[in-house]
Design a protein around this motif. Structure first.
Motif, PDB file in Angstrom:
ATOM      1  N   UNK A 160      37.028  37.524  42.439  1.00 42.40           N
ATOM      2  CA  UNK A 160      36.667  37.374  41.025  1.00 42.40           C
ATOM      3  C   UNK A 160      35.924  36.072  40.752  1.00 42.40           C
ATOM      4  N   UNK A 161      35.152  35.640  41.743  1.00 39.40           N
ATOM      5  CA  UNK A 161      34.244  34.517  41.543  1.00 39.40           C
ATOM      6  C   UNK A 161      32.859  35.086  41.293  1.00 39.40           C
ATOM      7  N   UNK A 162      32.262  34.714  40.168  1.00 41.20           N
ATOM      8  CA  UNK A 162      30.917  35.171  39.808  1.00 41.20           C
ATOM      9  C   UNK A 162      30.017  33.957  39.719  1.00 41.20           C
ATOM     10  N   UNK A 163      28.899  33.999  40.446  1.00 40.75           N
ATOM     11  CA  UNK A 163      28.133  32.774  40.597  1.00 40.75           C
ATOM     12  C   UNK A 163      29.037  31.779  41.302  1.00 40.75           C
ATOM     13  N   UNK A 164      29.308  30.668  40.636  1.00 38.42           N
ATOM     14  CA  UNK A 164      30.240  29.686  41.200  1.00 38.42           C
ATOM     15  C   UNK A 164      31.505  29.529  40.354  1.00 38.42           C
ATOM     16  N   UNK A 165      31.674  30.392  39.349  1.00 36.73           N
ATOM     17  CA  UNK A 165      32.814  30.288  38.444  1.00 36.73           C
ATOM     18  C   UNK A 165      33.879  31.309  38.828  1.00 36.73           C
ATOM     19  N   UNK A 166      35.092  30.834  39.080  1.00 38.01           N
ATOM     20  CA  UNK A 166      36.198  31.731  39.379  1.00 38.01           C
ATOM     21  C   UNK A 166      36.886  32.120  38.075  1.00 38.01           C
ATOM     22  N   UNK A 167      36.767  33.398  37.696  1.00 43.40           N
ATOM     23  CA  UNK A 167      37.263  33.847  36.399  1.00 43.40           C
ATOM     24  C   UNK A 167      38.787  33.881  36.336  1.00 43.40           C
ATOM     25  N   UNK A 168      39.448  34.112  37.463  1.00 42.99           N
ATOM     26  CA  UNK A 168      40.916  34.103  37.467  1.00 42.99           C
ATOM     27  C   UNK A 168      41.427  32.710  37.114  1.00 42.99           C
ATOM     28  N   UNK A 169      40.837  31.690  37.727  1.00 43.75           N
ATOM     29  CA  UNK A 169      41.242  30.314  37.420  1.00 43.75           C
ATOM     30  C   UNK A 169      40.964  29.997  35.957  1.00 43.75           C
ATOM     31  N   UNK A 170      39.819  30.435  35.468  1.00 47.02           N
ATOM     32  CA  UNK A 170      39.456  30.185  34.072  1.00 47.02           C
ATOM     33  C   UNK A 170      40.488  30.795  33.121  1.00 47.02           C
ATOM     34  N   UNK A 171      40.829  32.080  33.356  1.00 46.28           N
ATOM     35  CA  UNK A 171      41.763  32.790  32.469  1.00 46.28           C
ATOM     36  C   UNK A 171      43.165  32.200  32.545  1.00 46.28           C
TER      37      UNK A 171
END
Length: 269
Positions: A212-223
């Motif tokens: 669930x990393x898109x580009x360089x952003x990990x969305x799981x960590x973000x959420x």
């Protein structure tokens, strides 16, 4: 269940970042980047990939917290919109240049840069607290343009918001501390929003990136991080009223210095 340890570790990161932000008024990025850097490696990600993903993900987490902080500081009249109006273009230029560099350079250089900035920030907190300003006022237009560009560039390169570099830069020029903190929150949004979007859309995802990393952003960590950071920051602020701020900042500065040195040592050991 397979991913439960990762979720728990990321949730603890959000709690920790929120409490420290409230307790000490420090930006979440200075906490989130090193924690994610070591966590991602624990998930089997290489050190190079871990650093660039931690940098981009940290920038993304700063967006909502900056918006909340700006609203609070604006209500108190502590955001210098006249300064921001002039700085915004230069900060943005620095952010775009920094975002490009993040996608091009080896993660080792970003780790070294973060380690250096973290160590210098810790030294500043330990030895310049309450010190006299280095200048009596902000420099002229050219000098301020250079300051804004450098803050945008280096903050994006290491995944931090406005506070870590903007506040000491402004206060060193005899700028009121409370306005420096409020204005730095707005600078943090100018840094984090275009920086995170660029690294989300335009960057290539490393082959060993966490799921669930898109580009360089990990969305799981973000959420996992953002809601808990927002929830626990006010708790940290309330707790700060009962504790000795000077002692807390010294403890955090020592921990930050240890973290910075630890990241630098990883590059040579």
């Amino acid at each position: 269940m397979e991913f439960l340890p990762q979720f728990l570790a990321l949730a603890v990161t959000g709690v920790f970042a929120g409490l420290l932000a409230g307790l000490l008024g420090v930006g979440g990025g200075i906490v989130i980047v090193p924690v994610l850097f070591f966590l991602f490696q624990g998930f089997g990600v290489s050190a190079d990939s871990a650093q660039i993903i931690a940098t981009a993900t940290s920038l993304a987490t700063i967006i909502p917290t900056s918006v909340s902080s700006i609203r609070a500081h604006t209500r108190n009249g502590n955001v210098d919109f006249a300064l921001l109006k002039y700085w915004v273009v230069f900060v943005f230029i620095g952010v775009m240049a920094g975002s490009l560099m993040v996608t091009q350079v080896d993660g080792t250089y970003l780790t070294a840069l973060f380690g250096i900035i973290a160590t210098l920030s810790a030294l500043n907190m330990l030895f310049r607290a309450g010190a006299k300003p280095l200048k009596n006022e902000l420099p002229g237009r050219v000098g301020q343009g250079i300051m804004g560009t450098c803050i945008g560039f280096f903050s994006t390169m290491v995944g931090i918001g406005g506070g870590t570099l903007t506040v000491p830069t402004l206060t060193a020029c005899n700028y009121p501390a409370h306005r420096a903190v409020g204005t730095a929150a707005a600078v943090g949004l100018i840094i984090s929003l275009p920086g995170a979007l660029t690294l989300l859309v335009a960057a290539n995802t490393p082959v060993d990136a966490p799921k669930f990393t898109y580009g360089l952003v990990n969305l799981v960590a973000f959420v996992c991080i953002v809601p808990l950071t927002v929830l626990f920051a006010p708790m940290g602020a309330a707790l700060a009223q009962k504790l000795d701020q000077k002692k807390l900042k010294r403890v955090f500065a020592v921990a930050l210095m240890v973290t910075g040195v630890r990241m630098l040592l990883q590059l040579v050991l």
